[in-house]
Motif scaffolding. Structure first.
Motif, PDB file in Angstrom:
ATOM      1  N   VAL A  35      18.227  -1.250  30.223  1.00  0.00           N
ATOM      2  CA  VAL A  35      17.802  -0.140  30.695  1.00  0.00           C
ATOM      3  C   VAL A  35      16.769   0.014  31.629  1.00  0.00           C
ATOM      4  N   LEU A  36      15.384  -0.681  31.149  1.00  0.00           N
ATOM      5  CA  LEU A  36      14.300  -0.634  31.939  1.00  0.00           C
ATOM      6  C   LEU A  36      14.559  -1.139  33.442  1.00  0.00           C
ATOM      7  N   LYS A  76      20.379  -6.023  21.267  1.00  0.00           N
ATOM      8  CA  LYS A  76      18.988  -6.632  21.338  1.00  0.00           C
ATOM      9  C   LYS A  76      18.289  -6.435  22.808  1.00  0.00           C
ATOM     10  N   TRP A  77      19.320  -6.572  23.710  1.00  0.00           N
ATOM     11  CA  TRP A  77      18.647  -6.560  25.239  1.00  0.00           C
ATOM     12  C   TRP A  77      18.720  -5.240  25.859  1.00  0.00           C
ATOM     13  N   GLY A  78      19.291  -3.961  24.752  1.00  0.00           N
ATOM     14  CA  GLY A  78      19.170  -2.796  25.112  1.00  0.00           C
ATOM     15  C   GLY A  78      18.297  -2.394  26.148  1.00  0.00           C
ATOM     16  N   TYR A  79      16.908  -2.338  25.754  1.00  0.00           N
ATOM     17  CA  TYR A  79      15.883  -1.677  26.000  1.00  0.00           C
ATOM     18  C   TYR A  79      15.612  -2.512  27.435  1.00  0.00           C
ATOM     19  N   PRO A  80      15.607  -3.700  27.590  1.00  0.00           N
ATOM     20  CA  PRO A  80      15.196  -4.092  28.761  1.00  0.00           C
ATOM     21  C   PRO A  80      16.195  -4.015  30.151  1.00  0.00           C
ATOM     22  N   LEU A 140      14.633   0.562  36.977  1.00  0.00           N
ATOM     23  CA  LEU A 140      13.905  -0.038  38.368  1.00  0.00           C
ATOM     24  C   LEU A 140      14.879  -0.185  39.604  1.00  0.00           C
ATOM     25  N   GLY A 141      16.259  -0.815  39.069  1.00  0.00           N
ATOM     26  CA  GLY A 141      17.117  -0.791  40.245  1.00  0.00           C
ATOM     27  C   GLY A 141      17.598   0.584  40.723  1.00  0.00           C
ATOM     28  N   ILE A 142      17.640   1.509  39.993  1.00  0.00           N
ATOM     29  CA  ILE A 142      18.107   2.785  40.569  1.00  0.00           C
ATOM     30  C   ILE A 142      16.993   3.572  41.465  1.00  0.00           C
ATOM     31  N   GLY A 143      15.794   3.184  41.024  1.00  0.00           N
ATOM     32  CA  GLY A 143      14.493   3.559  41.787  1.00  0.00           C
ATOM     33  C   GLY A 143      14.480   2.906  43.146  1.00  0.00           C
ATOM     34  N   ILE A 144      14.298   1.645  43.126  1.00  0.00           N
ATOM     35  CA  ILE A 144      14.442   0.742  44.408  1.00  0.00           C
ATOM     36  C   ILE A 144      15.349   1.081  45.299  1.00  0.00           C
ATOM     37  N   SER A 145      16.456   1.267  44.850  1.00  0.00           N
ATOM     38  CA  SER A 145      17.768   1.435  45.654  1.00  0.00           C
ATOM     39  C   SER A 145      17.610   2.944  46.477  1.00  0.00           C
ATOM     40  N   PHE A 201      16.439  11.522  33.483  1.00  0.00           N
ATOM     41  CA  PHE A 201      17.850  11.913  32.750  1.00  0.00           C
ATOM     42  C   PHE A 201      18.329  10.478  32.024  1.00  0.00           C
ATOM     43  N   VAL A 202      18.311   9.429  32.556  1.00  0.00           N
ATOM     44  CA  VAL A 202      18.587   8.252  31.910  1.00  0.00           C
ATOM     45  C   VAL A 202      17.808   8.131  30.565  1.00  0.00           C
ATOM     46  N   ALA A 203      16.373   8.173  30.758  1.00  0.00           N
ATOM     47  CA  ALA A 203      15.465   7.955  29.367  1.00  0.00           C
ATOM     48  C   ALA A 203      15.987   9.147  28.602  1.00  0.00           C
TER      49      ALA A 203
END
Lengths: 354, 354, 354, 354, 354
Positions: free
Chosen positions: E333-334, E327-331, E338-343, E309-311
């Motif tokens: 979001v990534l 500039k750092w948007g992509y990293p 990762l944070g969402i997944g891990i939590s 959904f985020v993607a």
């Protein structure tokens, strides 16, 4: 497992009374002790050769011969010959898989019982067969292996406590049987502890292993019941026996053991009922926990799938999509999504699904 | 739990008749009351020392000695000696785990019963053992602790209401037993209320706790049945007894208690059946509710997945996708999606899935 | 619910024979009718004061006193005194929760039965207790409330049809009991209709309510069985009775009612079995329907998820993706997707999943 | 359905012995045949008017009157009057819902049996009631409708094969009952075939219908058991009967039918057990198949969801995503996806989920 | 299958005692052996023509005629005539579907037993019917086919081991029955092995086939029980028989077989209980495994759906989405993903769902 369906040496076609030990021949020595007493005198000895016991057979005093170990056919046979026991009696003494029973012969009564004990090492209930020969002046008891089960009785005879020294062989037999039945009460105590542990586990954290433990306990209870149930019949037959070997005054004591046996059977019955209930709770709580998990997960998925769909729409590459050009298009869509998500959560909450 | 599989002091090997209280020795004083009456006179006293009761033993009047508290072996033993009770009777009086039973001796009848009461604090049904010794001129009743259970009987004796003053010890024993059995009828009432509560909960909002309550109630019923069932046998044996202690005219009264006992057993049986039915409803309604949730959620997911796929198609970046250039491409796709969604909902409705 | 576990006025401690109506005192008047007949003469009257019946007690003709309403202890007591009924008999007449039973006294036989009827309003089966006192020259029947149950018997007596006028009180009692048992056959008919309805519903459209109906019917059957089962025993005892009140020639008629009772018990048993089978079908068909839904939905989701993945690939924004530049890229991908979809459907069909 | 809970004409209040046919009056003529024989002579005739049979009543030869059709109360009544049968016997002959039973009167024995046959058209097992009146010189058999059931017996009487011509009415009754019981053995054969078909279906392709077939077969078995079970009792009572109508030499033949009845009851019991087992297999295999499907589908979905996520990432429109600019970005991602997919499949295979 | 519901040649209407072999006529020759012995002498011969046996009928020595094969009605009939057996006895000998039974005639006792053996080829337990005729001076045993079952007995007679040569025909019959019952003990051993295998499989890798094996074993046990259970009754009747053919001294031996029969019935009962427990474990472990799989898969899906959904959000084509320009948007979001997944994983772990 093997315990529940035991092997019986296939003696197919052999004449009855052929003596073959059920277990492979053990090297262990058979231990024989003898106590001879009446109200006035008492004599106790450790017997080296079985023949030492024979002179006591016709003495008017009460003679109690205790034999630890039944794996030696020769000794059994010698006793059988001297005390004129029926060949089938001898066969039954050695066949440790026998159900509890009582058999009345002209000169003696033959009783088979199960002694139960809790094997600490294997955490299992085990049985040992005890056979009693009750004659006019003698009682012979056979145990599968050496044990201290009958020590308190020996003590009572030695000290003359209670009425045991004043009574006959039937009272001695009663005392031995009473000791065995009193021992049964240790089993429900052990079982009770186990069942309490299981119950706690069921509530905290039901695991597939719990099921196995429940099933095993159930099996043990069936096994116990098998061992104790026939004793009921044995005792009630013994009470109604019209044999000169059982005196009137002993009957009430037999009735007392009978009551205790019923009590232990009741307890076993209750435990079985409780285990059945636990099985139901187990199955239901496992599936309940599972359902809980699945429900929450499905709800998460369900909330995000429509949102992803919305994102998908605005990911389309149509040339003419006015919303895409709007300045506030993006935040509006984000807010809309948030709105959809929240309203779904509220809806699920209202429906008590969450 | 512990209630269902109780411990019995392991008196293994002790001579029969050894008196050991089942509960740890309590400091409480044993309370003894005595009523002595015949049709003409009545005498009531609170007894300080048990020996005060002994002179009444051979008086031709009916003497009722009530003893509240059985934790003091000395008192039990003194009574036993003076009223020449069998040692096993004394042992049974103190063993509060005994099943209801009747035992006929030459001089007296010994009856063991269970009194049931609802412990408000723990919301549990509890039992107390009541033992009766019915002799020619005396009845001795033993209760585990002090209680007002027999007060109405005392009142009836005092006022001479009914025929109690005109009848013998057997009628007094009947009156005591009748009071105990009448008390049983309070239990199904309590249970009935509980069961009604459970049933309502089942329909409104089945919870895992409901299952536990059902199982507990089931267990209590088994426990009740265990306590009451043997009474049936006791009473039917008592009726058929050919003892000079039971008069012909009392038989019909015993038959009456018997009928009440059957009635209460019937009620318990019915309750068990109803609880089993509830268990079925519980399991089925839990899984039903779960299914309902899962179905709706799955349907939502199912509707949106194909739509998301369509959105995915027009999110592809192919250079030559004519639809993307169309002016009405976007609204057409949106409408198509709406169409797909609606037709799926209609389809599910037709299939009665929604 | 309340019907199944009924309250009993707690008469704890009251002397036996104390008459307390189970229901709160109703204002309704107790209706008493009297028929006195022998082969030659017949006299019928509506009794205003119960004392009018007393002169008939010792007349050699058969006197049938029918009393509708048992809520008035005074009337019951008066009858009891005059016809010398045992106090416990009176108590049982008023205790409408009694199991069917037979009690033989010196001068009369006391029979308790249950009348069953289908209450149209509440669509429930209800019971009413009927008590019969069969004496040498009189039969007294007690009903809970007024009803036309016994009208056909009255008619038979009036017209002298059958042999009723030629026979004694035992035959009259038989006729009354036969009427009650014949009435039982209405119940399975009602039940049969209900069960057929349930069965149809089960196949067409199983609903959670169906389960409730099955459970309720099951409960009603248990309740019926409870009411009828003891009658079996009553009748078989009555047949074996050696009382001068039952003539040899009546025995075969009792045997006939016995057969009918067995027949109705059989029918109830069969119905219970069928309901159990239905419960199985219900559970299985509910879960079957659920599975059907889930399967189809899951398959739809499963087909579209890989397709969405493909769409997702070509939605990626890599600079160097040659397929995106191809003229036929888009249609090729669409066709590929179609191919994947169709082949999955075929695969599922082959596996018989669809 | 209707078969299992049948209606009984509510004859409430009618005097016993009132003859009302259970089925609506049929026009069909009642067919009566008569065979009169002893060892030497034999006479056979088709009877037009029932009165033709009456002269045979007191002839010392054995007379067998067979009546096909019991819907005509007049004929039944005439026979009843002439052969002095009890009114209740006549009522029972016409009440085709009666359980098998035996009733002993002074002059005759009355036996009710069930004949079972497989109705090919409706593929159902049906019953027909057969009543036998066994007197000193005559046997009267009643069948519900015309049939060729007893033809072999007629043949045996005609040809004088076996001992039937030398024996009395009790042997004839035995022969008739034996024929009926031998016929029962056709039923398990039919059932066996059905059960085998079901079992095959269960393994190949379990369908909801299979469940219905199992339930129906179960119901038929219950119905069979109901019809045959009471016969056991009938025969064992008949054997123990001390009636001059049953000769000593016939007893062993009755014992033989008894054995056959037990055998058929055993077979029914076994079939019921097997059907229960099948129900378990059915439920388990249905849910197993379902699980299989769900598992595979879920795995497919599970594999593609992470891949779609990866595709989603590179579908994002961030300005600064270096991978998108890489020449080999696209193929690398594709290979990564393939890698993820394959490793998931391998993982699932290792876990034995696939 | 066919084994459990066997056909019985429909001999409907044939006179009793008609001899028809149950299996189609086999060509095999019937083998007859004869041993004639008393304490002093012994004579053994293979009989060619059945008539050779007849002279031994009235010899005071014990004659044992063993007949292997019962498919030849002529031989059976000849024996029947000469030894004056009842026609029904002959019929029962040939009807191999008979339940074990005992029938006492004036001159002989007729016993039917089941021999059980494990057919190695088909891995099935099979039965063979053995019939014994015990007369004053002769025992005739019938076996379905040739076998070495009774060889040890022959050996014992030849060598004179045990007391067999000194005893009468009743002891010989006992010896034959004992051999048959001893053979039963092989069956639980075989079953025990099977059950252990099943249990292991259940824990390692439960498969649908396991269910079939459990059901089949259950069925075999029911079948065994059917074959052995009636033997109990046979033996207890035999013990209580007051026939001059059974000597007092043989009774204890019969009691011994009785005990063994009870023991084997007990074992079968235990095995059935254990199999029931296994069925529970099977069902529960299958569904447990399934649940395990589903849970893990669902969790994987659940984690990736929000991430997708985020993607999806950043795949939208809005013109004004500032994050896309960062500039750092992509990293970021990534990392967020990762944070969402891990939590989520941590959350699931905490909830013990993973």
């Amino acid at each position: 497992m093997r315990k529940f369906i035991r092997r019986r040496v296939t003696k197919v076609g052999l004449p009855p009374g052929t003596l073959i030990p059920l277990e492979e021949k053990r090297a262990e020595k058979v231990k024989v002790t003898l106590i001879d007493y009446n109200e006035a005198t008492i004599q106790e000895r450790k017997v080296e050769r079985i023949e030492e016991c024979f002179p006591f057979k016709d003495k008017p005093t009460v003679t109690w011969i205790n034999i630890d170990g039944i794996h030696n056919p020769e000794i059994i046979e010698k006793i059988g010959n001297y005390f004129s026991l029926h060949p089938l009696t001898l066969e039954d003494i050695m066949d440790t898989e026998h159900r509890p029973k009582i058999e009345v012969f002209e000169d003696y009564i033959f009783i088979v019982l199960k002694m139960l004990y809790h094997d600490e090492k294997e955490d299992e209930i085990k049985t040992e067969q005890i056979s009693l020969i009750v004659g006019q002046n003698f009682v012979i008891s056979f145990q599968e292996r050496e044990g201290d089960l009958f020590n308190p009785i020996r003590e009572r005879i030695r000290t003359g406590r209670g009425r045991i020294r004043k009574m006959g062989t039937d009272y001695l037999a009663y005392a031995l049987m009473d000791t065995i039945v009193d021992n049964y009460f240790i089993i429900p105590e052990k079982l009770g502890e186990k069942v309490e542990l299981i119950e706690k586990e069921l509530l905290d954290n039901p695991k597939p292993q719990t099921l196995k433990v429940i099933q095993n306990s159930k099996r043990e209870l069936i096994f116990l019941q098998k061992s104790i149930w026939p004793l009921r019949e044995v005792l009630s037959r013994m009470e109604r026996l019209e044999s000169s070997l059982i005196h009137e005054s002993t009957l009430i004591y037999l009735r007392d053991i009978y009551d205790h046996t019923i009590q232990i059977i009741d307890t076993i019955e209750t435990s079985r009922n409780m285990l059945s209930g636990m099985l139901d709770i187990y199955i239901s709580s496992i599936s309940n926990k599972m359902n809980q998990v699945m429900k929450v997960l499905t709800i998460i998925a369900t909330i995000f799938i429509p949102l992803t769909f919305v994102a998908g729409i605005y990911g389309m590459n149509f040339k003419y999509m006015v919303e895409l050009e709007w300045k506030w298009g993006y935040p509006i869509v984000l807010l809309t999504m948030l709105g959809i998500g929240i309203s779904m959560v509220i809806y699920f909450k209202n429906k008590r699904w969450l």
